[in-house]
Motif scaffolding. Structure first.
Motif, PDB file in Angstrom:
ATOM      1  N   VAL A  37       0.841  -1.198   0.000  1.00 50.79           N
ATOM      2  CA  VAL A  37       0.000   0.000   0.000  1.00 50.79           C
ATOM      3  C   VAL A  37       0.881   1.254   0.000  1.00 50.79           C
ATOM      4  O   VAL A  37       0.580   2.232  -0.697  1.00 50.79           O
ATOM      5  N   ALA A  38       1.974   1.233   0.738  1.00 51.96           N
ATOM      6  CA  ALA A  38       2.909   2.367   0.709  1.00 51.96           C
ATOM      7  C   ALA A  38       3.515   2.540  -0.678  1.00 51.96           C
ATOM      8  O   ALA A  38       3.704   3.673  -1.145  1.00 51.96           O
ATOM      9  N   ALA A  39       3.800   1.453  -1.361  1.00 58.30           N
ATOM     10  CA  ALA A  39       4.324   1.544  -2.725  1.00 58.30           C
ATOM     11  C   ALA A  39       3.285   2.131  -3.675  1.00 58.30           C
ATOM     12  O   ALA A  39       3.627   2.901  -4.581  1.00 58.30           O
ATOM     13  N   ILE A  40       2.023   1.806  -3.470  1.00 54.93           N
ATOM     14  CA  ILE A  40       0.964   2.395  -4.291  1.00 54.93           C
ATOM     15  C   ILE A  40       0.885   3.892  -4.042  1.00 54.93           C
ATOM     16  O   ILE A  40       0.716   4.685  -4.979  1.00 54.93           O
ATOM     17  N   TYR A  41       1.046   4.316  -2.791  1.00 54.18           N
ATOM     18  CA  TYR A  41       1.068   5.751  -2.497  1.00 54.18           C
ATOM     19  C   TYR A  41       2.227   6.448  -3.203  1.00 54.18           C
ATOM     20  O   TYR A  41       2.084   7.571  -3.681  1.00 54.18           O
ATOM     21  N   VAL A  42       3.372   5.801  -3.256  1.00 45.64           N
ATOM     22  CA  VAL A  42       4.519   6.380  -3.963  1.00 45.64           C
ATOM     23  C   VAL A  42       4.202   6.523  -5.446  1.00 45.64           C
ATOM     24  O   VAL A  42       4.534   7.547  -6.074  1.00 45.64           O
ATOM     25  N   PHE A  45       2.260   9.592  -6.298  1.00 43.56           N
ATOM     26  CA  PHE A  45       2.954  10.831  -5.955  1.00 43.56           C
ATOM     27  C   PHE A  45       2.457  11.418  -4.636  1.00 43.56           C
ATOM     28  O   PHE A  45       2.474  12.629  -4.451  1.00 43.56           O
ATOM     29  N   ALA A  46       1.997  10.581  -3.734  1.00 43.85           N
ATOM     30  CA  ALA A  46       1.593  11.016  -2.400  1.00 43.85           C
ATOM     31  C   ALA A  46       2.721  10.661  -1.443  1.00 43.85           C
ATOM     32  O   ALA A  46       2.615   9.734  -0.641  1.00 43.85           O
ATOM     33  N   PHE A  48       4.118  12.175   1.165  1.00 47.53           N
ATOM     34  CA  PHE A  48       3.907  12.335   2.602  1.00 47.53           C
ATOM     35  C   PHE A  48       3.082  11.178   3.164  1.00 47.53           C
ATOM     36  O   PHE A  48       3.385  10.645   4.227  1.00 47.53           O
ATOM     37  N   VAL A  49       2.047  10.776   2.452  1.00 50.49           N
ATOM     38  CA  VAL A  49       1.201   9.669   2.913  1.00 50.49           C
ATOM     39  C   VAL A  49       1.996   8.364   2.897  1.00 50.49           C
ATOM     40  O   VAL A  49       1.850   7.527   3.791  1.00 50.49           O
ATOM     41  N   ALA A  50       2.858   8.180   1.910  1.00 53.92           N
ATOM     42  CA  ALA A  50       3.667   6.960   1.841  1.00 53.92           C
ATOM     43  C   ALA A  50       4.646   6.883   3.006  1.00 53.92           C
ATOM     44  O   ALA A  50       4.788   5.829   3.634  1.00 53.92           O
ATOM     45  N   VAL A  51       5.302   7.995   3.311  1.00 49.43           N
ATOM     46  CA  VAL A  51       6.249   7.999   4.437  1.00 49.43           C
ATOM     47  C   VAL A  51       5.498   7.817   5.752  1.00 49.43           C
ATOM     48  O   VAL A  51       5.963   7.101   6.642  1.00 49.43           O
ATOM     49  N   LYS A 128       5.541  18.551  -7.347  1.00 50.81           N
ATOM     50  CA  LYS A 128       6.493  18.944  -6.326  1.00 50.81           C
ATOM     51  C   LYS A 128       6.219  18.100  -5.095  1.00 50.81           C
ATOM     52  O   LYS A 128       5.170  17.489  -4.972  1.00 50.81           O
ATOM     53  N   SER A 129       7.133  18.105  -4.190  1.00 47.87           N
ATOM     54  CA  SER A 129       6.939  17.371  -2.957  1.00 47.87           C
ATOM     55  C   SER A 129       5.914  18.088  -2.088  1.00 47.87           C
ATOM     56  O   SER A 129       5.931  19.309  -1.970  1.00 47.87           O
ATOM     57  N   THR A 130       5.023  17.336  -1.488  1.00 44.35           N
ATOM     58  CA  THR A 130       4.004  17.926  -0.627  1.00 44.35           C
ATOM     59  C   THR A 130       4.457  18.059   0.813  1.00 44.35           C
ATOM     60  O   THR A 130       3.764  18.679   1.617  1.00 44.35           O
ATOM     61  N   VAL A 131       5.607  17.503   1.148  1.00 47.16           N
ATOM     62  CA  VAL A 131       6.053  17.483   2.534  1.00 47.16           C
ATOM     63  C   VAL A 131       6.331  18.893   3.039  1.00 47.16           C
ATOM     64  O   VAL A 131       5.938  19.250   4.161  1.00 47.16           O
TER      65      VAL A 131
END
Length: 170
Positions: A37-42, A45-46, A48-51, A128-131
């Motif tokens: 699921v974390a790989a799907i978030y990556v 392009f999400a 922050f949610v993946a981390v 861009k990065s959302t973090v």
């Protein structure tokens, strides 16, 4: 293509987690599910949610569950096994949910939604990065709710430590 691979891994490991009787294998299957699921978030392009998925669920909750299973799996030399009760009902309800969700997705017609029609441009062009944006908003506009949440978590931690202490009379 990668999305379908990670989605298949998530679904298969989730199904194995639910259907296995061995709790340790279920815990490791949960690890595989959360990582996919974390790989799907990556892939979406999400970042922050993946981390957050990796840090909170994989790094915290799952390690706690696995240590709990491994430390308590041998009670009087008997392995702890779960009982598969009402597996037929679970499969029936999950299939009905899958059919209902599939029908809803099919009837929506995603290609006619206005925000999808506007996204015909290159997806990678403006990414861009959302973090950084989330961090700035968290420390400026939402600092009070952030501090209140941290105080509530601290109170819960102190309460859990108090409940777990051995209360011997002096």
């Amino acid at each position: 293509m990668l999305f379908y691979i990670f989605a298949a891994v998530a679904v298969l490991s989730g199904a194995y987690m639910v259907l296995t009787r061995n709790l340790l294998y279920a815990g490791f299957s949960l690890l595989l599910t959360l990582l996919s699921v974390a790989a799907i978030y990556v892939l979406l392009f999400a970042d922050f949610v993946a981390v957050t998925q990796l840090m909170v669920y994989v790094g915290g909750v799952l390690v706690l569950i696995l240590f709990g299973i491994m430390l308590s799996s041998r009670v009087h030399d008997k392995s702890v096994m779960s009982e598969n009760v009402n597996v037929g009902w679970g499969i029936t309800i999950s299939m009905l949910t899958l059919i209902g969700l599939s029908y809803t997705i099919w009837k929506v017609g995603f290609s006619s939604l206005p925000w999808i029609q506007q996204a015909d441009t290159n997806v990678l062009a403006g990414q861009k990065s959302t973090v950084q944006m989330i961090g700035i908003k968290l420390m400026t506009d939402f600092v009070l709710p952030f501090e209140i949440a941290s105080l509530l978590l601290l109170i819960a931690l102190i309460g859990a430590a108090y409940i777990a202490t051995d209360k011997q009379k002096v």
